[in-house]
Design a protein around this motif. Structure first.
Motif, PDB file in Angstrom:
ATOM      1  N   THR A 137      -4.660  -8.649 -12.203  1.00 57.54           N
ATOM      2  CA  THR A 137      -5.160  -9.313 -10.997  1.00 57.54           C
ATOM      3  C   THR A 137      -4.072 -10.169 -10.338  1.00 57.54           C
ATOM      4  N   THR A 138      -3.252 -10.809 -11.170  1.00 52.72           N
ATOM      5  CA  THR A 138      -2.152 -11.600 -10.614  1.00 52.72           C
ATOM      6  C   THR A 138      -1.123 -10.699  -9.953  1.00 52.72           C
ATOM      7  N   SER A 139      -0.915  -9.506 -10.532  1.00 50.34           N
ATOM      8  CA  SER A 139      -0.004  -8.535  -9.922  1.00 50.34           C
ATOM      9  C   SER A 139      -0.484  -8.144  -8.533  1.00 50.34           C
ATOM     10  N   GLN A 140      -1.830  -8.020  -8.408  1.00 54.00           N
ATOM     11  CA  GLN A 140      -2.389  -7.678  -7.098  1.00 54.00           C
ATOM     12  C   GLN A 140      -2.032  -8.738  -6.048  1.00 54.00           C
ATOM     13  N   ILE A 197      -3.975  -2.399  10.144  1.00 50.64           N
ATOM     14  CA  ILE A 197      -3.132  -1.748   9.130  1.00 50.64           C
ATOM     15  C   ILE A 197      -3.186  -2.506   7.810  1.00 50.64           C
ATOM     16  N   LEU A 198      -3.042  -3.826   7.873  1.00 49.98           N
ATOM     17  CA  LEU A 198      -3.021  -4.631   6.655  1.00 49.98           C
ATOM     18  C   LEU A 198      -4.387  -4.663   5.972  1.00 49.98           C
ATOM     19  N   SER A 199      -5.455  -4.606   6.763  1.00 45.82           N
ATOM     20  CA  SER A 199      -6.800  -4.581   6.176  1.00 45.82           C
ATOM     21  C   SER A 199      -7.029  -3.290   5.395  1.00 45.82           C
ATOM     22  N   ILE A 200      -6.644  -2.167   5.982  1.00 47.62           N
ATOM     23  CA  ILE A 200      -6.771  -0.868   5.294  1.00 47.62           C
ATOM     24  C   ILE A 200      -5.937  -0.881   4.015  1.00 47.62           C
ATOM     25  N   LEU A 201      -4.725  -1.436   4.117  1.00 47.16           N
ATOM     26  CA  LEU A 201      -3.838  -1.511   2.954  1.00 47.16           C
ATOM     27  C   LEU A 201      -4.450  -2.386   1.858  1.00 47.16           C
ATOM     28  N   ASP A 202      -5.034  -3.537   2.261  1.00 50.78           N
ATOM     29  CA  ASP A 202      -5.660  -4.438   1.290  1.00 50.78           C
ATOM     30  C   ASP A 202      -6.816  -3.763   0.563  1.00 50.78           C
ATOM     31  N   VAL A 203      -7.643  -3.030   1.309  1.00 54.13           N
ATOM     32  CA  VAL A 203      -8.782  -2.325   0.696  1.00 54.13           C
ATOM     33  C   VAL A 203      -8.271  -1.305  -0.314  1.00 54.13           C
ATOM     34  N   PHE A 204      -7.230  -0.570   0.055  1.00 54.48           N
ATOM     35  CA  PHE A 204      -6.654   0.442  -0.839  1.00 54.48           C
ATOM     36  C   PHE A 204      -6.131  -0.209  -2.122  1.00 54.48           C
TER      37      PHE A 204
END
Length: 606
Positions: free
Chosen positions: A310-313, A269-276
């Motif tokens: 990028t910092t917000s990310q 779940i977290l990997s999919i979220l990170d990619v998004f």
């Protein structure tokens, strides 16, 4: 529709409970050290502005360097660059100093908070009635409360999150002002999605850990058998190591299997979220490049806004994990507070009466019933009288209810029905501290404290622990030779700690008897403390004990009837009922249960 509404209410209720826990935690922190908490908040507030100031300085520095690199640029620009660099160095040093101070303050606050929590858990546990220790659920509650130490992470995370939220807000303001407020809104949405996902996963992990509490306790028990001394002899004698190792492995991998399934689900779940999030943020950066071209942004401004994006990310991931961590640890803290808020079961109240300095009449047990959680009576309609100064023996087969009766007489068990009177005071009306000073006991499963000889004996009367004469008198009465202890009463006993001396079971038993002799109690109850001794030695110990106990009331429980001949009265229990009572001679003449038991035991020594 109704199900959905119920879920919403349930989620709202959980969120409300979490906020209640957080409020309790900050009240706790304020009680522990308001000074440390205030300093910590001030340090975090000061650190909020540093990233924005750094971004401003980077913008200025890049713009000045870009201008300085143009042929024919004024040399004064270099002085400006030096000033900006010096300001940046000063800002970074300030940030480092603030973080260093924060680490020290946080360490001190955590240490104080950990002490407070463990102190409160310890005090609360001692206020739980002994009867409840027969219930496995209590051990689960204590185990869960002990994980309340994880709530210490709330201290760090809760304060850190304030700084991170304001830092993220400041970046979003920069993005909204210089680029597009809609993009700032998109980043907010990404944060909310990430937060919800992390909180859901955090709750699932917490639920799993709570559900695995009995399993984890079992796993720890098997491991303690393998690594501790108590079972070491039998494990080696009966070659149990492989069997117990396999039991431990089975429980361990069963727990691991469930954890792994959840971990794989969480990672996916977290990997999919990170990619998004990565794709979305980089699309925003492309949009920034286009806007910078159209509006002719300076390189410094482009770099600053790009840094904000990028910092917000990274802030989204860190902040959502921090809030999830708060949510998860708040659930642990909830278990801790729930345990600490349990009603004190043995704390006195204003209606309780002080145990008399001297017993004038005796002990009266009337129609006593007691049952464990199974519902079956372990004691049933038991009534008897013990006069002041009498020596009483309680006998019966294993499981007859002897030890249960002793625990009722000591107030460790609360009778289901009936009364126990000391003179005219019913035991439940007596103030506990005054009771324990006048009534003492030695149990079959006495504790072998891995402490000094002085403490092992002195626990019978803590106020007299340093009274050498009384200590000597106690070990002499118990038949314990002081010369075997090289450092006298300050000799460390047991083998858990360095320099400790191991003792035989018989020596440990004599130390436990010494605790009874040092006590100023008027009533002494011995629950088979000499069971590991041979019958002849046991009789000698009991006879000596009865002789030395003087005018004190003594009750001793045994299944060896040879020890009972000197008793003033003998109570015979069978299946929780009092079936006979009298002196040794009277009971032998009755030719009943006692006589049969005595006859059988006499044949052991023919």
């Amino acid at each position: 529709m109704l199900v959905s509404q119920h879920k919403d209410e349930s989620n709202d209720k959980k969120t409300f409970q979490i906020f209640k826990v957080l409020l309790k935690l900050f009240v706790l922190l304020w009680e522990v050290s308001s000074l440390h908490l205030v300093i910590l908040i001030i340090l975090k507030v000061l650190q909020i502005f540093i990233p924005i100031l750094q971004m401003f300085l980077v913008t200025r520095l890049i713009d000045r360097i870009t201008s300085f690199l143009i042929p024919g640029a004024s040399s004064e620009l270099f002085d400006t660059i030096i000033h900006i660099v010096l300001l940046q160095i000063g800002l970074l040093i300030l940030n480092s100093i603030l973080k260093s101070i924060e680490r020290i303050v946080m360490f001190q606050l955590k240490a104080k908070t950990k002490f407070y929590i463990q102190n409160e858990v310890g005090k609360k546990t001692t206020q739980i009635s002994y009867e409840n220790f027969e219930n496995p659920q209590l051990y689960d509650e204590i185990y869960k409360a002990s994980t309340g130490d994880r709530s210490l992470d709330l201290v760090d995370a809760s304060v850190q999150i304030v700084q991170d939220i304001f830092t993220l807000i400041s970046y979003l303001i920069v993005i909204g002002t210089l680029l597009d407020w809609r993009l700032a809104g998109i980043i907010c949405v990404l944060f909310v999605i990430s937060l919800i996902a992390n909180m859901k996963l955090g709750h699932l992990k917490f639920t799993q850990i709570m559900n695995q509490t009995p399993l984890n306790r079992k796993m720890n028990y098997f491991f303690s058998l393998l690594t501790g001394k108590d079972a070491a002899k039998e494990i080696r004698t009966f070659d149990l190591s492989n069997y117990l190792m396999n039991k431990w492995k089975k429980v361990y991998w069963s727990s691991y299997s469930d954890q792994q399934k959840l971990e794989i689900k969480a990672t996916l779940i977290l990997s999919i979220l990170d990619v998004f999030i990565i794709v979305t943020v980089n699309l925003i950066i492309l949009y920034l490049a286009q806007i910078s071209y159209i509006k002719q942004y300076s390189i410094g401004l482009f770099v600053a806004v790009n840094q904000a994006i990028t910092t917000s990310q990274s802030s989204i991931s860190i902040l959502s994990m921090q809030i999830s961590r708060i949510y998860n640890n708040a659930l642990y803290a909830k278990e801790l507070f729930s345990f600490l808020e349990k009603k004190n079961e043995i704390t006195g109240n204003h209606t309780e009466k002080i145990f008399p300095e001297r017993i004038e009449k005796g002990i009266y047990v009337k129609n006593l019933y007691f049952s464990y959680s199974t519902g079956k009576y372990s004691l049933e309609n038991v009534s008897f009288e013990i006069k002041k100064g009498q020596k009483i023996a309680i006998v019966g087969h294993n499981g007859a209810g002897k030890s249960t009766l002793a625990k009722c007489l000591l107030g460790l068990y609360n009778p289901s029905q009936g009364e126990i009177y000391y003179d005219d005071l019913e035991i439940r009306d007596i103030e506990r501290q005054s009771f324990t000073k006048r009534v003492t006991s030695v149990f079959q499963d006495f504790v072998r404290y891995q402490l000094t000889l002085r403490e092992n004996i002195g626990f019978g009367n803590v106020e007299k622990m340093d009274d050498e004469a009384l200590l000597n008198n106690s070990i002499n009465k118990a038949g314990l030779e002081k010369k075997i202890f090289k450092k006298g009463f300050d000799t460390q006993l047991g083998t858990i700690f360095n320099g400790g001396v191991d003792l035989s079971i018989g020596q440990w038993q004599k130390i436990s008897l010494s605790r009874a002799f040092i006590s100023e109690a008027e009533i002494i109850i011995l629950d088979e403390p000499t069971a590991a001794l041979d019958p002849i030695t046991e009789v000698e110990v009991f006879d000596k004990f009865l002789e030395l106990s003087g005018d004190k009331t003594a009750i001793f429980i045994t299944h060896r009837l040879g020890s009972c001949k000197s008793a003033d009265n003998i109570l015979v229990l069978d299946n929780g009922k009092l079936i006979e009572q009298g002196t040794h001679e009277e009971l032998v003449k009755m030719n009943g249960e006692y006589a049969e038991m005595f006859k059988m035991q006499s044949e052991w020594y023919l």
